[in-house]
Motif scaffolding. Structure first.
Motif, PDB file in Angstrom:
ATOM      1  N   UNK A  18       0.977  -1.174   0.001  1.00 57.17           N
ATOM      2  CA  UNK A  18       0.132  -0.066  -0.230  1.00 57.17           C
ATOM      3  C   UNK A  18       0.598   1.263   0.151  1.00 57.17           C
ATOM      4  N   UNK A  19       1.894   1.326   0.815  1.00 54.01           N
ATOM      5  CA  UNK A  19       2.790   2.562   0.929  1.00 54.01           C
ATOM      6  C   UNK A  19       3.445   2.598  -0.599  1.00 54.01           C
ATOM      7  N   UNK A  20       3.737   1.488  -1.110  1.00 54.80           N
ATOM      8  CA  UNK A  20       4.383   1.590  -2.416  1.00 54.80           C
ATOM      9  C   UNK A  20       3.544   2.241  -3.524  1.00 54.80           C
ATOM     10  N   UNK A  21       2.228   1.895  -3.424  1.00 55.86           N
ATOM     11  CA  UNK A  21       1.247   2.225  -4.356  1.00 55.86           C
ATOM     12  C   UNK A  21       0.852   3.821  -3.887  1.00 55.86           C
ATOM     13  N   UNK A  22       0.820   4.149  -2.489  1.00 54.45           N
ATOM     14  CA  UNK A  22       0.566   5.606  -2.324  1.00 54.45           C
ATOM     15  C   UNK A  22       1.790   6.478  -2.894  1.00 54.45           C
ATOM     16  N   UNK A  23       2.975   6.148  -2.769  1.00 51.06           N
ATOM     17  CA  UNK A  23       4.280   6.934  -3.484  1.00 51.06           C
ATOM     18  C   UNK A  23       4.052   6.851  -4.790  1.00 51.06           C
ATOM     19  N   UNK A  24       3.795   5.811  -5.453  1.00 47.74           N
ATOM     20  CA  UNK A  24       3.662   5.857  -6.718  1.00 47.74           C
ATOM     21  C   UNK A  24       2.597   6.871  -7.500  1.00 47.74           C
ATOM     22  N   UNK A  25       1.514   6.475  -6.840  1.00 50.55           N
ATOM     23  CA  UNK A  25       0.348   7.415  -7.206  1.00 50.55           C
ATOM     24  C   UNK A  25       0.768   8.978  -7.014  1.00 50.55           C
TER      25      UNK A  25
END
Lengths: 133, 277
Positions: A18-25
């Motif tokens: 989730x943190x990875x997705x958040x950073x990417x978005x």
């Protein structure tokens, strides 16, 4: 939605996803806003002589406060759209901290809830203490 | 020069900065400051503002991939961010009272140190016994390798924390990620395997830089006309760099770039000494 509040959803490995997705978005959103603002900026001012910036004068309130930036975006002012993207760039890691905080709360990891709160407080202090001098 | 020409040149320059920063492991922000000050003769305060944004954007972009792979130690990053964010706020405060020439000279010195750091031998060893504090703070973890999950423990938590505070101060003062100091703290002091230390350092750079960026934004260091080409250029360059890294071994390339960056650093120090900032 039910999935999100269950504890198993928040165990370490999923939080990492989730943190990875958040950073990417976050980065993607910021880049798109900056790109849109930059394109309009070049369309409107591309042919004008570039400001030299050899000496430091600082940016005015319309580019340095959230209120000023939002006002400028409402008026479709291109540099303010870029500054909105700048805000998104800065907000992404701050949101990441808030996100980790929720994750540690759900994991009931008191020590890390405390540690994350300290970091968040330092960020808030930096934002609102008027250190700008 | 028209704004359009300036933006195109700066976009290309920032792209190269992002590429070099990613291939050397120095980070795009570090290369942006000499580019803006030495090539475009832009005031170093605007350069610092733009470099901070570049550091945050590349950190978030790269971290998103590493975090998903499970290499980054999130608890360790969170714990050390106490030191780096407090340091960054202190650094941004000191910056007001520091002459720009001094900042330029310090920047040059840190640049040389960082270039030297990327050339050093990397810590591959894994500790099997950690210090008391490492257990107490739940900092020991494991990371995936080709041979399966590897457990690692760490020591010298206090010393690492102190170096991190220093890294934070320099980051706030100079507008850089100070990745080299962060890796020094984790790799050489806390004895963490370098894959974990570099990714965790990168993960922390965004938060550290954001802590001083909010101050600098309010001080008017962030110029939209610079932010736009710098953010997009550095991100593009860093992305290309990360794709290249999986295909080529940049050993020779890294040496050439580090030498080039050392020359640039010397020029920053020289110009700073002669009060050209």
């Amino acid at each position: 939605m039910k999935k999100v509040i269950s504890k198993s959803f928040w165990v370490d490995k999923d939080v990492e996803q989730l943190i990875g997705e958040l950073l990417r978005y976050g980065v993607m959103t910021a880049s798109i806003i900056v790109f849109v603002g930059g394109s309009i900026y070049l369309y409107q001012q591309g042919q004008l002589a570039v400001p030299l910036r050899h000496t430091f004068t600082g940016e005015g309130a319309s580019y340095t406060t959230v209120k000023g930036i939002i006002n400028g975006v409402r008026n479709f002012n291109a540099p303010d759209i870029i500054q909105l993207g700048v805000l998104a760039v800065i907000a992404t890691p701050i949101l990441r901290i808030a996100f980790s905080l929720i994750a540690f709360v759900i994991e009931k990891d008191k020590l890390y809830v405390f540690i994350t709160l300290i970091v968040l407080c330092v960020m808030l202090f930096s934002m609102f203490s008027g250190l700008k001098v | 020069m028209t704004t359009l020409t300036f933006c195109i040149i700066l976009l290309a320059g920032a792209y190269l900065a992002g590429l070099v920063g990613s291939l050397t492991g120095l980070g795009g922000g570090v290369v942006i400051i000499p580019l803006l000050t030495l090539v475009f003769h832009i005031d170093i305060r605007y350069a610092i503002g733009a470099a901070l944004l570049a550091s945050i954007a590349t950190s978030s972009g790269a971290a998103s991939a590493y975090v998903k792979e499970g290499i980054t130690n999130i608890r360790l990053g969170m714990f050390l961010e106490i030191a780096t964010t407090i340091g960054a706020v202190v650094g941004a405060l000191i910056a007001v009272y520091t002459p720009t020439n001094t900042i330029a000279m310090m920047f040059g010195s840190i640049l040389i140190f960082s270039a030297a750091m990327t050339m050093r031998k990397k810590n591959q060893q894994v500790l099997t016994e950690g210090s008391k504090l490492s257990y107490l703070l739940k900092l020991n973890n494991s990371y995936p390798t080709k041979e399966g999950n590897v457990e690692y423990k760490l020591k010298n938590v206090g010393a690492g924390f102190s170096i991190m505070a220093l890294a934070g101060i320099l980051s706030g003062l100079l507008g850089i990620g100070s990745g080299a100091l962060k890796v020094l703290a984790m790799d050489s002091t806390m004895r963490i395997p370098f894959k974990v230390s570099t990714t965790t350092s990168n993960f922390m750079i965004g938060v550290t830089a954001a802590a001083s960026a909010v101050v600098y934004l309010q001080r008017g260091y962030m110029d939209p006309g610079l932010a736009f080409p710098v953010i997009l250029g550095v991100l593009g360059g860093a992305f290309t760099g990360s794709k290249l890294l999986t295909r080529i071994d940049p050993k020779a390339l890294r040496l050439i770039f580090c030498l080039a960056i050392t020359f640039v650093a010397v020029e920053m120090i020289y110009n700073g000494y002669n009060h050209k900032f």
